[in-house]
Each structure stands twice: as structure tokens, then as C-alpha cells.
Design an enzyme around this catalytic site. Structure first.
Site, PDB file in Angstrom:
ATOM      1  N   GLU A   6     -37.877  44.546 -12.899  1.00  0.00           N
ATOM      2  CA  GLU A   6     -37.977  45.833 -13.604  1.00  0.00           C
ATOM      3  C   GLU A   6     -37.115  45.831 -14.869  1.00  0.00           C
ATOM      4  OE1 GLU A   6     -37.834  49.592 -11.671  1.00  0.00           O
ATOM      5  OE2 GLU A   6     -38.908  48.879  -9.889  1.00  0.00           O
ATOM      6  N   ASP A  32     -37.421  41.322  -5.606  1.00  0.00           N
ATOM      7  CA  ASP A  32     -37.581  42.573  -4.859  1.00  0.00           C
ATOM      8  C   ASP A  32     -38.940  42.471  -4.185  1.00  0.00           C
ATOM      9  OD1 ASP A  32     -38.045  45.087  -3.892  1.00  0.00           O
ATOM     10  OD2 ASP A  32     -37.911  46.116  -5.834  1.00  0.00           O
ATOM     11  N   ASN A  78     -40.007  44.266  -1.641  1.00  0.00           N
ATOM     12  CA  ASN A  78     -40.459  45.537  -1.082  1.00  0.00           C
ATOM     13  C   ASN A  78     -40.898  45.407   0.377  1.00  0.00           C
ATOM     14  OD1 ASN A  78     -40.225  47.837  -2.874  1.00  0.00           O
ATOM     15  ND2 ASN A  78     -41.576  46.723  -4.284  1.00  0.00           N
TER      16      ASN A  78
END
Length: 632
Positions: free
Chosen positions: A356, A514, A516
Site C-alpha cells: 500500500e 500482507d 490478509n
């Protein structure tokens, strides 16, 4: 001009008889006529004096014409003035490199004429109110020409030929002004300072863009009325750490672009706000106690961190629904990136994988700062039109980039026969196909050769550093299972190819991101048990999108360097372990895991992000080292 100068010299002998004639005149009309003649003569006299002064000013050397050749465009910048009109203007022009000089000089003349006419109109409006005669800008309209070695240039020469290729021989004449040309000088295209400045947090120039320049000389200054010129020099490096003395004062940055012995125009920017006090101790300050020094040559400090893209943090929905507990100013990227930079730089990482990352933050903030610390970076955008992506920084003294690859996971299903079973499952279920193939998640793959110590007596080594950010939706365990399976198939094929091409080279995998996915789901299972069976429960997690006929496996012994902490993501309505640093246990050992912030530190401001933690995730930090090579 000669008449005007003459009038200036004889004006006393001209005006005294005129006044005497007025005094003895018996005709009122004649008196008025003579008085008007006197007024006109005196006005012309003053105009002549201004014009003589103007000529003298024109004879002095003006600033050069700045000529920049960018792509197929030729950009010009020059200053033109007419003192009698109190007129001074900077002209900027952007022309095709193929445009003929006759067209360019006509355009310059036309532009000057247009602005002189506007200025003359304002002067005449003032003259009418004072009874002075009007002036005509046309009488001083300067001729424009280009000379090469003192001779008129051929009018059919292109801008590139006349101004760029022969710029050293050229001079631009505008009236009696002679401009030398400065071709492609070092230049600052853009420069800014963040809107938020805090004591104890490094500040660096934002959006610093240079042209035709090797580097820029920077000078940081603090507003100080007692100092010469009102500013006191406080620093000269790429970044500056404001101190308590700076609180309540603005900062100024002076930037000079340099290319060899050439120095460009100085550009100065002043901060919009005063330096403020910082938020106090941050949890990462405690973590920095474990990372004060860089690891040895055969070890790597690996960081994986989702830094929360400004794309998602800067919205009313985020401020009012997702993170209403976080003050809006602490969600602002200018505030958060000060914390992000200080946190990351304090880890002294060798391999830093980020998720991100806004492209503007990478280019304007992270890349310049990491470069000063000896790390090079790779930015990989997500699929579609998204402006955030994945970043991998690596220490150039330890690792050398061989190749980098961007894999958009949803696109691979139909493009690569390696995923024929996934394509078949999607062909049987339109909902599944749409859910998988319309995702923008990306796998970043960087192949890095290890730079060995000078006295190393061992086989050459290579690291495949992968970085990803899998689909976030709570009811998408089946999509994440497919995505991690696609990642591992791709990485296995790459690793085996590299090993086949160079049998004597060790090739190991580091996989950060990441994901998730909490520990009980498919990501950790595939990575650590090497298999996902067809009857995997995650494949049936979304009714109507079940996955049939697909399984995954890989041959590598892999572990999570930081284990499975209680959480790496902590927001108001969710907490869980979503982030991992996976490594091959056959090749590497964990030497240190930097402790995560305590639960008290994480929840002191309710949840993440907060005024002291800039993201909704926590950074994972672990030191990994090569295992000793087995005996021959």
C-alpha cells in the site's frame, strides 16, 4: 531620439523665451495655445529623459535566455523589461523542436507587443486623467532576431538546430538587448515542503524534481529575526531533523541544482506552518533499540510493512467509519509519512518489503531517503488504474538486482497453461471467474544476487524476494487460497529454472506481504505444510463461488520468521495476524525477531492508526542469516 536629446540640452533656452512671450501676449487664445505647446514640450522632455535612461539600461548585460530541450520540445525562459512603462515580465515559451526560427522570432515579437500594448493602455489611462499626452507602444516595439557568431541566422533553421545544437554560438537580440543562451542548465522543476513539520521527526524536500542536474545543494534555514536576513542556517543534508529550538518557527529550504561545474538558478521554498511539537514517544522508538546497527554481510534484516496508502486513508469514509477514533490530522499523509520515514529508517533494514505504497510517496519521500541510507528500490503498481503498489528496498552493498517481475494474479489464469486447472474451475463458474480475474492484486518478484564478503569461500548465492498484498474481503478465503496457490506455482517455476541454469548457485526464497489471511486459513497452511487439497474448506467459503478440481503443492520447507503473533492488524472492529515473512528453513536461520509493540501501546489511542502509529498494520522485523554450507 537625436531631437529628444537635443531638446533635453536646450530646454532652458527654449522655455524661458516661451514664458516671456506668454507674459506679454495680449491674446488669451494665443496664451492658451502657447501654454499647451509648453506643456507638450515639457512632457516630451520628460519622456526623452526616460527614453535616454532606458537606452542606457538596455546597454547593460541582461540575464541569459534559458533553453531546455525536453523530448521533442524546446522550452525558453527570458526576462524582458521596458523601464519607461515600468514593465518587466518573464516569458516562458514551449515550442516544437522542428519549428523554424522565423516562426519563433515572430512569436516572441508578437508576445512582447501584446503585453506592451496592455501596459501602454494602463499608462495612457493614467495620462488621460493627468492631462498628459498618450504614448504609443508601437514606436518602441523591438525587432527580434537570432545571431550566430554575430551574423543573422538562417530563418529556416529549426529551434533544435539553432538554439540547442548551436546554442554556444548563438545570441538572441530583442531590440538593443543582447541575450546569451544557456542551454540545458541544471534546473529545479519542482520543490515543496510538507504541510506538517514536527520536532524530532525528519523533514525532507517533497516533490524535488531536477533536470539536467547530477544533484542539488540544499541549505536548511530557520526563521530568526536576530540572524542576518532573518534566517539562520541549521542544516545542509538531504533531510533535516527539527529540534525543540525550531518549534514555533518556519523553515526555509534553499536549493541549488548542480551539474559538474554548472550551477542552475536557486529555488527557495518556505514552510506553510511553523514547526510543531511531536506526539511524544512512539512505540517504534522502543523497537529501534533492537536495530541500532546494520547486520553483518551474511545476514539480512527483513522488514514487511503495510503502511496504509493515502489513497485509502484520505477520505470521509475512512475518517467517519473506518477509523473515527483517529484524529483527522493524524490521517493526513504529511503527518503520517513523517512517522513512517522515521520508523523505517530506524530499523536499518537490508530488505524492506512494503505494501500500500502511494507512488507519490515512493518517489517523493521513501526512495530519496532510502537512497541516502544505501538502499535501492523497486516500485510495482497494482493492476488497473490504482496508484498504489508494492515496494522492495534492498541494501546495495549486500545485494545486486538481477531481475524484477510484476505478476497481476487475476490475469495469469487465462494467460498461462500453468494454471489450467484454475482456468477450468473458473470456466464452470462465472461468479468465481469474475471474482478472481477482476482483482488487481499483484505479485512483485525480485531476483537478487548476494554480494559475498571479500574472503568468502562458498558457492554463489541468490535470493528471490517476493512481495504481495492479497485480496482483503472477509468472505474471500477461496480467492486468497487461489491467489497464494498461483503465487507459489509461479515462484516454484522461477526458482527451479534459476537452479537449472546455474546448478552451483544456492537459490533461496523470501516471501513477504500482507496476505490478509489469519493463521488458521489457507495461506499459512500452504506455506508451512506444502499442500492445499481439493476438499479444502476455504474453497467453499463463498456460496455460489465454490472452487472444484484445484489443489496446490510445493516442495519447499518454509516457516514464518515472526511466527503467528496475536495480531499484526488492529482496527476498531477487527484484529488478527495478516502479515508474514516466509523463508526457506533449508537455507536460512532466524537470528532475531524484533518484538512488536505491547497491547497497551497499541490500544493507548483505541486502535490503529493513531497519533503514534501511522498505519493500521504493525511492521514485522526479523534478522535472517544464511545457514552454513554443508560439507562437500
Amino acid at each position: 531620439m537625436k531631437e529628444l536629446v537635443l531638446r533635453h540640452k536646450v530646454h532652458r533656452s527654449f522655455t524661458i523665451p516661451l514664458i516671456r512671450q506668454l507674459a506679454y501676449s495680449t491674446s488669451l487664445a494665443n496664451s492658451r495655445s502657447l501654454l499647451n505647446t509648453f506643456r507638450c514640450s515639457f512632457t516630451l522632455y520628460k519622456f526623452g529623459r526616460r527614453l535616454v535612461h532606458s537606452v542606457k539600461a538596455m546597454e547593460s548585460a541582461p540575464e541569459p535566455v534559458i533553453v531546455n530541450h525536453v523530448g521533442d520540445r524546446v522550452q525558453l525562459k527570458f526576462t524582458y523589461s521596458e523601464p519607461q512603462f515600468n514593465f518587466k515580465r518573464v516569458f516562458n515559451m514551449d515550442r516544437s523542436e522542428q519549428e523554424q526560427m522565423s516562426v519563433l522570432t515572430a512569436r516572441i515579437s508578437s508576445n512582447i507587443e501584446k503585453f506592451l500594448a496592455k501596459k501602454a493602455s494602463k499608462v495612457n489611462k493614467k495620462n488621460r486623467s493627468s492631462g498628459s499626452p498618450p504614448v504609443d507602444a508601437a514606436v518602441i516595439q523591438p525587432a527580434v532576431s537570432l545571431l550566430l557568431d554575430g551574423k543573422p541566422a538562417e530563418p529556416q533553421l529549426s529551434c533544435a538546430e539553432a538554439l540547442v545544437e548551436q546554442g554556444a554560438r548563438a545570441a538572441l537580440h530583442i531590440g538593443r538587448l543582447r541575450y546569451r543562451l544557456s542551454v540545458n542548465p541544471p534546473a529545479v522543476l519542482s520543490l515543496s515542503l510538507p504541510s506538517s513539520l514536527m520536532a524530532g521527526f525528519p523533514v525532507h524536500p517533497g516533490r524535488l524534481q531536477l533536470a539536467f542536474s547530477e544533484h542539488a545543494e540544499l541549505c536548511w534555514q530557520r526563521e530568526d529575526p536576530a540572524a542576518d536576513g532573518g534566517w539562520r542556517v541549521v542544516g545542509s543534508s538531504h533531510s533535516y531533523m527539527p529540534s525543540a529550538e525550531d518549534i514555533g518557527h518556519r523553515l526555509r529550504l534553499v536549493c541549488v541544482p548542480v551539474n559538474g561545474e554548472r550551477r542552475g538558478e536557486t529555488v527557495t521554498v518556505v514552510s506553510e506552518q511553523d514547526v510543531q511539537a511531536g506526539p511524544g514517544p512512539c512505540p517504534f522508538d522502543q523497537r529501534h533499540a533492537f536495530t541500532r546497527t546494520v547486520t553483518c554481510q551474511d545476514s539480512y534484516r527483513v522488514v514487511s510493512y503495510n503502511i496504509l496508502a493515502d489513497l485509502y486513508a484520505d477520505s470521509d469514509f475512512t475518517r467517519t467509519v473506518l477509523h473515527p477514533y483517529c484524529p483527522p490530522y493524524a490521517l493526513n499523509i504529511d503527518y503520517r509519512k513523517q512517522l513512517i520515514v522515521k520508523e523505517l529508517m530506524g530499523y536499518n533494514g537490508d530488505i524492506v518489503c512494503l505494501q500500500e505504497v502511494d507512488k507519490k510517496v515512493y518517489e517523493g519521500d521513501l526512495e530519496p531517503m532510502f537512497e541516502t541510507a544505501g538502499l535501492e528500490g523497486v516500485f510495482t503498481p497494482k493492476g488497473g488504474q490504482v496508484t498504489e503498489g508494492l515496494v522492495c528496498f534492498y541494501r546495495s552493498s549486500k545485494l545486486r538486482l538481477v531481475d524484477t517481475e510484476r505478476v497481476v494474479l487475476g490475469e495469469m489464469v487465462s494467460e498461462d497453461p500453468l494454471y489450467a486447472d484454475v482456468e477450468k474451475a473458473c470456466a464452470q463458474n462465472d461468479q468465481l471467474r469474475d471474482r478472481l480475474t477482476k482483482r488487481t492484486q499483484t505479485l512483485q518478484v525480485n531476483v537478487l544476487d548476494v554480494v559475498p564478503p571479500p574472503d568468502a569461500d562458498r558457492p554463489p548465492r541468490r535470493l528471490v524476494v517476493a512481495n504481495t498484498h492479497l485480496y482483503f474481503h472477509p468472505n474471500a478465503d477461496h480467492i486468497r487460497a487461489l491467489q497464494i496457490g498461483i503465487c507459489m506455482r509461479h515462484l516454484e517455476r522461477l526458482i527451479e529454472r534459476l537452479r537449472t541454469e546455474e546448478p552451483g548457485r544456492e537459490v533461496a526464497l523470501l516471501f513477504c506481504g500482507d496476505f490478509n489471511s489469519c493463521p488458521e486459513f489457507s495461506v499459512l497452511r500452504l506455506m508451512t505444510t506444502q499442500r492445499l487439497e481439493e476438499d479444502l474448506q476455504d474453497f467453499s467459503s463463498a456460496p455460489g463461488e465454490e472452487v472444484h478440481g484445484v489443489s496446490f503443492q510445493h516442495p519447499y520447507r518454509i516457516a514464518s520468521a515472526c511466527g503467528t503473533p496475536e495480531y499484526t492488524n488492529y482496527v476498531d472492529k477487527f484484529r488478527g495476524c495478516l502479515d508474514y515473512i516466509f523463508y526457506m528453513t533449508d537455507f536460512m536461520d532466524v537470528q532475531q525477531v524484533v518484538p512488536l509493540p505491547s497491547h497497551e501501546e497499541v490500544t493507548r489511542h483505541t486502535a490503529l492508526p493513531s497519533v503514534v502509529i501511522p498505519s493500521d498494520h504493525l511492521a514485522l522485523v526479523a534478522d535472517l542469516g544464511w545457514r552454513p554450507a554443508p560439507p562437500n
